[in-house]
Design an enzyme around this catalytic site. Structure first.
Site, PDB file in Angstrom:
ATOM      1  N   GLY A 160       0.840  -1.202   0.000  1.00  0.00           N
ATOM      2  CA  GLY A 160       0.000   0.000   0.000  1.00  0.00           C
ATOM      3  C   GLY A 160       0.871   1.246   0.000  1.00  0.00           C
ATOM      4  O   GLY A 160       1.771   1.365   0.820  1.00  0.00           O
ATOM      5  N   ASP A 168       4.667  -4.073   6.251  1.00  0.00           N
ATOM      6  CA  ASP A 168       5.005  -5.369   6.823  1.00  0.00           C
ATOM      7  C   ASP A 168       5.265  -6.446   5.756  1.00  0.00           C
ATOM      8  O   ASP A 168       6.260  -7.167   5.802  1.00  0.00           O
ATOM      9  CB  ASP A 168       3.823  -5.753   7.728  1.00  0.00           C
ATOM     10  CG  ASP A 168       4.091  -6.992   8.518  1.00  0.00           C
ATOM     11  OD1 ASP A 168       5.120  -7.019   9.207  1.00  0.00           O
ATOM     12  OD2 ASP A 168       3.278  -7.933   8.432  1.00  0.00           O
ATOM     13  N   ASP A 190      -0.148   2.416   8.001  1.00  0.00           N
ATOM     14  CA  ASP A 190      -0.671   1.596   9.112  1.00  0.00           C
ATOM     15  C   ASP A 190       0.126   1.716  10.407  1.00  0.00           C
ATOM     16  O   ASP A 190      -0.389   1.400  11.476  1.00  0.00           O
ATOM     17  CB  ASP A 190      -0.722   0.124   8.701  1.00  0.00           C
ATOM     18  CG  ASP A 190      -1.624  -0.116   7.494  1.00  0.00           C
ATOM     19  OD1 ASP A 190      -2.535   0.691   7.274  1.00  0.00           O
ATOM     20  OD2 ASP A 190      -1.397  -1.108   6.776  1.00  0.00           O
ATOM     21  N   ASP A 210       2.419  -0.226  11.422  1.00  0.00           N
ATOM     22  CA  ASP A 210       2.353  -1.560  12.043  1.00  0.00           C
ATOM     23  C   ASP A 210       3.655  -2.352  11.930  1.00  0.00           C
ATOM     24  O   ASP A 210       3.645  -3.575  12.004  1.00  0.00           O
ATOM     25  CB  ASP A 210       1.194  -2.352  11.423  1.00  0.00           C
ATOM     26  CG  ASP A 210       1.358  -2.555   9.918  1.00  0.00           C
ATOM     27  OD1 ASP A 210       2.249  -1.922   9.310  1.00  0.00           O
ATOM     28  OD2 ASP A 210       0.588  -3.336   9.340  1.00  0.00           O
ATOM     29  N   THR A 235       4.361   3.040   5.293  1.00  0.00           N
ATOM     30  CA  THR A 235       2.966   2.582   5.279  1.00  0.00           C
ATOM     31  C   THR A 235       2.148   3.497   6.182  1.00  0.00           C
ATOM     32  O   THR A 235       2.671   4.005   7.173  1.00  0.00           O
ATOM     33  CB  THR A 235       2.831   1.122   5.774  1.00  0.00           C
ATOM     34  OG1 THR A 235       1.439   0.834   6.022  1.00  0.00           O
ATOM     35  CG2 THR A 235       3.585   0.863   7.072  1.00  0.00           C
ATOM     36  N   ARG A 240      -5.254  -1.563   8.619  1.00  0.00           N
ATOM     37  CA  ARG A 240      -5.232  -3.030   8.516  1.00  0.00           C
ATOM     38  C   ARG A 240      -5.490  -3.635   9.899  1.00  0.00           C
ATOM     39  O   ARG A 240      -6.529  -3.351  10.477  1.00  0.00           O
ATOM     40  CB  ARG A 240      -3.908  -3.503   7.924  1.00  0.00           C
ATOM     41  CG  ARG A 240      -4.046  -4.898   7.297  1.00  0.00           C
ATOM     42  CD  ARG A 240      -2.809  -5.362   6.646  1.00  0.00           C
ATOM     43  NE  ARG A 240      -2.722  -4.885   5.277  1.00  0.00           N
ATOM     44  CZ  ARG A 240      -1.802  -5.290   4.410  1.00  0.00           C
ATOM     45  NH1 ARG A 240      -0.882  -6.162   4.778  1.00  0.00           N
ATOM     46  NH2 ARG A 240      -1.789  -4.826   3.196  1.00  0.00           N
ATOM     47  N   ARG A 295       0.804  -5.064  -5.506  1.00  0.00           N
ATOM     48  CA  ARG A 295       0.680  -6.246  -4.649  1.00  0.00           C
ATOM     49  C   ARG A 295       1.069  -7.411  -5.557  1.00  0.00           C
ATOM     50  O   ARG A 295       0.534  -7.552  -6.658  1.00  0.00           O
ATOM     51  CB  ARG A 295      -0.751  -6.426  -4.174  1.00  0.00           C
ATOM     52  CG  ARG A 295      -1.354  -5.174  -3.554  1.00  0.00           C
ATOM     53  CD  ARG A 295      -1.358  -5.217  -2.064  1.00  0.00           C
ATOM     54  NE  ARG A 295      -2.181  -4.148  -1.514  1.00  0.00           N
ATOM     55  CZ  ARG A 295      -1.911  -3.534  -0.375  1.00  0.00           C
ATOM     56  NH1 ARG A 295      -0.856  -3.869   0.330  1.00  0.00           N
ATOM     57  NH2 ARG A 295      -2.703  -2.596   0.082  1.00  0.00           N
TER      58      ARG A 295
HETATM   59  P1  ADP Z   1       2.583  -3.897   2.772  1.00  0.00           P
HETATM   60  O1  ADP Z   1       4.024  -3.955   2.412  1.00  0.00           O
HETATM   61  O2  ADP Z   1       2.023  -2.522   2.675  1.00  0.00           O
HETATM   62  O3  ADP Z   1       2.280  -4.595   4.088  1.00  0.00           O
HETATM   63  P2  ADP Z   1       1.568  -6.246   1.326  1.00  0.00           P
HETATM   64  O4  ADP Z   1       1.263  -7.051   2.543  1.00  0.00           O
HETATM   65  O5  ADP Z   1       0.609  -6.304   0.200  1.00  0.00           O
HETATM   66  O6  ADP Z   1       1.754  -4.690   1.650  1.00  0.00           O
HETATM   67  O7  ADP Z   1       2.988  -6.713   0.815  1.00  0.00           O
HETATM   68  C1  ADP Z   1       3.570  -6.082  -0.303  1.00  0.00           C
HETATM   69  C2  ADP Z   1       4.256  -7.100  -1.168  1.00  0.00           C
HETATM   70  O8  ADP Z   1       5.351  -7.670  -0.437  1.00  0.00           O
HETATM   71  C3  ADP Z   1       3.408  -8.288  -1.572  1.00  0.00           C
HETATM   72  O9  ADP Z   1       2.543  -7.993  -2.632  1.00  0.00           O
HETATM   73  C4  ADP Z   1       4.496  -9.261  -1.977  1.00  0.00           C
HETATM   74  O10 ADP Z   1       5.026  -8.928  -3.241  1.00  0.00           O
HETATM   75  C5  ADP Z   1       5.555  -8.992  -0.903  1.00  0.00           C
HETATM   76  N1  ADP Z   1       5.393  -9.942   0.214  1.00  0.00           N
HETATM   77  C6  ADP Z   1       4.416  -9.959   1.145  1.00  0.00           C
HETATM   78  N2  ADP Z   1       4.559 -11.001   1.996  1.00  0.00           N
HETATM   79  C7  ADP Z   1       5.667 -11.672   1.598  1.00  0.00           C
HETATM   80  C8  ADP Z   1       6.345 -12.862   2.051  1.00  0.00           C
HETATM   81  N3  ADP Z   1       5.913 -13.555   3.106  1.00  0.00           N
HETATM   82  N4  ADP Z   1       7.450 -13.243   1.379  1.00  0.00           N
HETATM   83  C9  ADP Z   1       7.897 -12.537   0.315  1.00  0.00           C
HETATM   84  N5  ADP Z   1       7.301 -11.444  -0.170  1.00  0.00           N
HETATM   85  C10 ADP Z   1       6.208 -11.005   0.449  1.00  0.00           C
HETATM   86  O1  F6P Z   2      -1.575  -1.175   4.163  1.00  0.00           O
HETATM   87  C1  F6P Z   2      -2.173   0.018   3.766  1.00  0.00           C
HETATM   88  C2  F6P Z   2      -3.649  -0.174   3.580  1.00  0.00           C
HETATM   89  O2  F6P Z   2      -4.209   1.056   3.135  1.00  0.00           O
HETATM   90  C3  F6P Z   2      -4.413  -0.683   4.791  1.00  0.00           C
HETATM   91  O3  F6P Z   2      -4.657   0.323   5.732  1.00  0.00           O
HETATM   92  C4  F6P Z   2      -5.665  -1.247   4.153  1.00  0.00           C
HETATM   93  O4  F6P Z   2      -6.195  -2.276   4.948  1.00  0.00           O
HETATM   94  C5  F6P Z   2      -5.155  -1.792   2.844  1.00  0.00           C
HETATM   95  O5  F6P Z   2      -3.895  -1.153   2.586  1.00  0.00           O
HETATM   96  C6  F6P Z   2      -6.066  -1.538   1.671  1.00  0.00           C
HETATM   97  O6  F6P Z   2      -5.554  -2.193   0.577  1.00  0.00           O
HETATM   98  P1  F6P Z   2      -6.000  -1.942  -0.932  1.00  0.00           P
HETATM   99  O7  F6P Z   2      -5.400  -0.639  -1.371  1.00  0.00           O
HETATM  100  O8  F6P Z   2      -5.425  -3.097  -1.649  1.00  0.00           O
HETATM  101  O9  F6P Z   2      -7.486  -1.863  -0.927  1.00  0.00           O
END
Ligand code: ADP
Ligand code: F6P
Length: 320
Positions: free
Chosen positions: A11, A103, A127, A129, A125, A171, A72
């Site tokens: 995000g 995260d 969040d 978090d 982010t 989140r 993503r």
């Molecule tokens: P954020 O980084 O904001 O928490 P996501 O959870 O969507 O957002 O994670 C972003 C990207 O990081 C994912 O789309 C994926 O490409 C990568 N990612 C997430 N989890 C893992 C994992 N366990 N191992 C490797 N890559 C990951």
């Molecule tokens: O991680 C950032 C965030 O905006 C969260 O607060 C929310 O739960 C999620 O991403 C929304 O994801 P998307 O943009 O895929 O709807």
């Protein structure tokens, strides 16, 4: 160390551009070349990689979103895909990767580190978090956007003597709800990190009415449930003329606050200083206003972000 790569992932958050600028400029000023990777880990695997020139970084410190785009890309959880990413980094002669994200993105950087590719996570982010930092880039902006929206809602709630349930993002974390709720003088803040009793909240509205306060603001973290569902539950306990509002992605865009920009400058520059000292495999952050670097594998495997739940009690003490 000659060449570093930078990507933004997950995000997006306001201040990601400021972080890209700080990392790239600090790298260039240290005699390194900076390469941008478009579309997060997806672009990494596809080889969507280009040399950043200093001019491209002009005028982005104040821009929301990310000039490197984000994505993503769940496929990156697979080892085979991670190894393809490393092949691309090697093909472009990149010695270290700086990942700006949340995260999930940190887990990607952790996996690359486990495969022997030097990676550093910069917390970006809304969040807030991520373990290993008190604040993430974009959180302050999101809190300010949410606070302004809550102020506006409070105005109309007051005019019409209504109860509003306003859902904010985060989140699984209640940080945005706690900070924006405190800043807007919410009557109730509901977060996933703490139990709540909807009957007690309903009683609070009724008590306020008896005591002369006929409008009510509930700030709800999305990790609890949706505003619509919460309103439906609340309505079972009384006739509140309630409304449900979801702030959603408005919290993710717009001009970053000065605080987020300065945090981006500090963390971006710190990432480069660490790489220049031959360090890597790190999650960096800010704790008690000091920059800190922690082993990324240990951080993700053994630590959790701690939400400052004391803000809940604080709000209870200063409300009506
Ligand atoms: P954020 O980084 O904001 O928490 P996501 O959870 O969507 O957002 O994670 C972003 C990207 O990081 C994912 O789309 C994926 O490409 C990568 N990612 C997430 N989890 C893992 C994992 N366990 N191992 C490797 N890559 C990951
Ligand atoms: O991680 C950032 C965030 O905006 C969260 O607060 C929310 O739960 C999620 O991403 C929304 O994801 P998307 O943009 O895929 O709807």
């Amino acid at each position: 160390m000659k060449r570093i790569g930078i990507l933004t992932s997950g995000g997006d958050s306001s201040g990601m551009n400021a972080a890209v600028r700080a990392i790239a400029r600090s790298a260039m000023n240290a005699g390194l070349e900076a390469y941008g990777i478009n579309y997060g880990y997806k672009g990494l695997v596809e080889g969507n990689i280009f040399k950043l020139e200093t001019k491209e970084l002009d005028g982005i410190i104040n821009r929301g979103g990310t000039i490197l785009y984000s994505a993503r890309f769940p496929e990156f959880a697979q080892e085979e895909t991670q190894l393809k990413g490393i092949e691309q980094l090697k093909k472009f002669g990149i010695d270290a990767l700086v990942v700006i994200g949340g995260d999930g993105s940190y887990h990607g950087a952790e996996k690359l580190t486990k495969h022997g590719f030097n990676s550093i996570g910069v917390p970006g982010t809304i969040d807030n978090d991520i373990p290993g930092t008190d604040f993430t880039i974009g959180f302050d902006t999101a809190v300010n956007v949410a606070t302004e929206a809550l102020d506006r809602i409070n105005d109309t709630a007051t005019s019409h003597q209504r109860t509003f349930v306003v859902e904010v993002m985060g989140r699984g974390a209640g940080d945005i709800a706690l900070w924006a709720g405190n800043a807007a003088g919410a009557d109730e803040i509901v977060i996933p990190e703490h139990d709540y009793d909807i009957a007690k909240i309903a009683q609070h509205i009724k008590d306020n009415e008896k005591n002369g306060k006929d409008h009510f603001l509930i700030v709800l973290a999305e990790g609890v449930m949706s505003a619509q569902d919460f309103k439906a539950e609340l309505d079972k306990h009384g006739d509140f003329d309630s409304r449900a509002v979801t702030l959603a992605h408005v919290q993710r865009g717009g001009t970053p606050t000065a605080k987020d920009r300065v945090l981006a400058n500090k963390l971006g520059d710190y990432a480069i200083q660490l790489l220049m000292q031959g360090k890597g495999g790190l999650a960096i952050g800010i704790h008690n206003n000091q920059l800190e670097a922690h082993d990324i594998i240990d951080t993700l495997e053994n630590h959790k972000h701690e939400t400052d739940v004391s803000l809940l009690d604080l709000n209870d003490r200063v409300r009506f």
